[in-house]
Write an enzyme that holds these catalytic residues in place. Structure first.
Site, PDB file in Angstrom:
ATOM      1  N   ARG A  88     104.845  77.376 121.618  1.00 51.61           N
ATOM      2  CA  ARG A  88     105.186  78.689 121.082  1.00 51.61           C
ATOM      3  C   ARG A  88     104.599  79.828 121.904  1.00 51.61           C
ATOM      4  O   ARG A  88     104.874  80.980 121.650  1.00 51.61           O
ATOM      5  CB  ARG A  88     104.581  78.728 119.683  1.00 51.61           C
ATOM      6  CG  ARG A  88     105.206  79.628 118.690  1.00 51.61           C
ATOM      7  CD  ARG A  88     106.419  79.030 118.064  1.00 51.61           C
ATOM      8  NE  ARG A  88     106.809  79.625 116.819  1.00 51.61           N
ATOM      9  CZ  ARG A  88     107.464  78.981 115.872  1.00 51.61           C
ATOM     10  NH1 ARG A  88     107.758  77.710 116.028  1.00 51.61           N
ATOM     11  NH2 ARG A  88     107.832  79.583 114.791  1.00 51.61           N
ATOM     12  N   ARG A 127     119.621  81.160 105.068  1.00 51.17           N
ATOM     13  CA  ARG A 127     118.691  80.041 104.936  1.00 51.17           C
ATOM     14  C   ARG A 127     117.712  80.281 103.783  1.00 51.17           C
ATOM     15  O   ARG A 127     117.330  79.358 103.081  1.00 51.17           O
ATOM     16  CB  ARG A 127     117.918  79.848 106.254  1.00 51.17           C
ATOM     17  CG  ARG A 127     117.003  78.646 106.221  1.00 51.17           C
ATOM     18  CD  ARG A 127     116.430  78.333 107.575  1.00 51.17           C
ATOM     19  NE  ARG A 127     115.431  79.289 107.994  1.00 51.17           N
ATOM     20  CZ  ARG A 127     114.845  79.289 109.189  1.00 51.17           C
ATOM     21  NH1 ARG A 127     115.194  78.385 110.085  1.00 51.17           N
ATOM     22  NH2 ARG A 127     113.938  80.168 109.498  1.00 51.17           N
TER      23      ARG A 127
HETATM   24  P1  AMP Z   1     109.091  77.232 112.400  1.00 53.80           P
HETATM   25  O1  AMP Z   1     109.445  76.251 111.338  1.00 53.80           O
HETATM   26  O2  AMP Z   1     109.062  76.623 113.768  1.00 53.80           O
HETATM   27  O3  AMP Z   1     109.905  78.484 112.327  1.00 53.80           O
HETATM   28  O4  AMP Z   1     107.571  77.684 112.117  1.00 53.80           O
HETATM   29  C1  AMP Z   1     107.207  78.362 110.930  1.00 53.80           C
HETATM   30  C2  AMP Z   1     105.858  79.030 111.125  1.00 53.80           C
HETATM   31  O5  AMP Z   1     104.849  78.034 111.389  1.00 53.80           O
HETATM   32  C3  AMP Z   1     105.760  79.977 112.304  1.00 53.80           C
HETATM   33  O6  AMP Z   1     106.204  81.288 111.978  1.00 53.80           O
HETATM   34  C4  AMP Z   1     104.255  79.964 112.609  1.00 53.80           C
HETATM   35  O7  AMP Z   1     103.556  80.726 111.656  1.00 53.80           O
HETATM   36  C5  AMP Z   1     103.912  78.497 112.346  1.00 53.80           C
HETATM   37  N1  AMP Z   1     104.061  77.685 113.579  1.00 53.80           N
HETATM   38  C6  AMP Z   1     104.987  76.720 113.811  1.00 53.80           C
HETATM   39  N2  AMP Z   1     104.836  76.175 115.017  1.00 53.80           N
HETATM   40  C7  AMP Z   1     103.791  76.818 115.583  1.00 53.80           C
HETATM   41  C8  AMP Z   1     103.156  76.724 116.848  1.00 53.80           C
HETATM   42  N3  AMP Z   1     103.579  75.869 117.783  1.00 53.80           N
HETATM   43  N4  AMP Z   1     102.089  77.552 117.078  1.00 53.80           N
HETATM   44  C9  AMP Z   1     101.653  78.414 116.148  1.00 53.80           C
HETATM   45  N5  AMP Z   1     102.210  78.568 114.943  1.00 53.80           N
HETATM   46  C10 AMP Z   1     103.281  77.781 114.657  1.00 53.80           C
END
Ligand code: AMP
Length: 192
Positions: A88, A127
């Site tokens: 990320r 969503r």
């Molecule tokens: P996602 O499902 O990938 O949209 O992730 C949802 C939330 O989880 C993000 O907005 C971040 O707050 C956290 N998150 C997910 N993956 C990461 C990552 N690789 N690094 C830091 N925070 C993460």
């Protein structure tokens, strides 16, 4: 086949990852899903992370790298994996590169799903109704898009410099986008 899926929140990474899993029979590793599971189970890590994910902020790299190292050390990744939501930021991309070098499993393809912000807001609103995610409110979505632009978008360049990046147009229905991804992976229009 070791794949990194990149793209802004709401670009359909999760949907495409699920389709790829069906086709390639390799695990889908989503750091967001791992964090949501931990929060649902009520673990200390999960609850601490939830305070950040609910605001659309990133969880600290150290937490994520422990989680991902544990996950990538399991046997089910022997034939490959699809990473969704990780790396990320550039620090995570570098630490993933080092980890995968050590495991002798370098990334084969990074696929960026390209889509404009207007479409994203619409998709995320949809969503929110369907999945009821706590981080799909308008304010959080805006913050997640800002975090994406500032921290995650440069990860695409990281892979481009290594000759591993391909961009895919993220407009159209999920099957059209999936066909574009399959052709990048040289899997053509095979039937399921
Ligand atoms: P996602 O499902 O990938 O949209 O992730 C949802 C939330 O989880 C993000 O907005 C971040 O707050 C956290 N998150 C997910 N993956 C990461 C990552 N690789 N690094 C830091 N925070 C993460």
């Amino acid at each position: 086949m070791r794949i990194v899926l990149l793209g802004p929140p709401g670009s359909g990474k999760g949907t495409q990852a699920a389709l790829l899993v069906e086709r390639l029979k390799i695990p889908h590793i989503s750091t967001g899903a791992l964090l949501r599971n931990a929060a649902k189970r009520g673990t200390e890590l999960g609850l601490r992370a939830k305070a950040l994910t609910d605001k659309g902020e990133l969880v600290p790299d150290s937490v994520i790298s422990d989680m991902i190292e544990e996950r990538l050390s399991r046997e089910d990744v022997a034939k490959g994996f699809i990473l969704d939501g990780y790396p990320r930021n550039i620090a995570q991309a570098k630490s993933l590169e080092i980890l995968l070098e050590r495991l002798n499993k370098p990334v084969d393809e990074a696929i960026l799903i390209d889509i404009d912000a207007e479409l994203i807001i619409k998709r995320i609103a949809k969503r929110a109704q369907e999945e009821g995610r706590d981080d799909d409110t308008e304010e959080t979505v805006r913050n997640r898009l800002r975090v994406y632009t500032e921290q995650t978008a440069p990860v695409a360049d990281f892979y481009a410099k290594r000759g591993l990046l391909t961009r895919v147009l993220g407009e159209g229905n999920k099957d059209e986008i999936f066909q574009r991804i399959l052709s990048i992976l040289n899997l053509g229009a095979m039937t399921a």
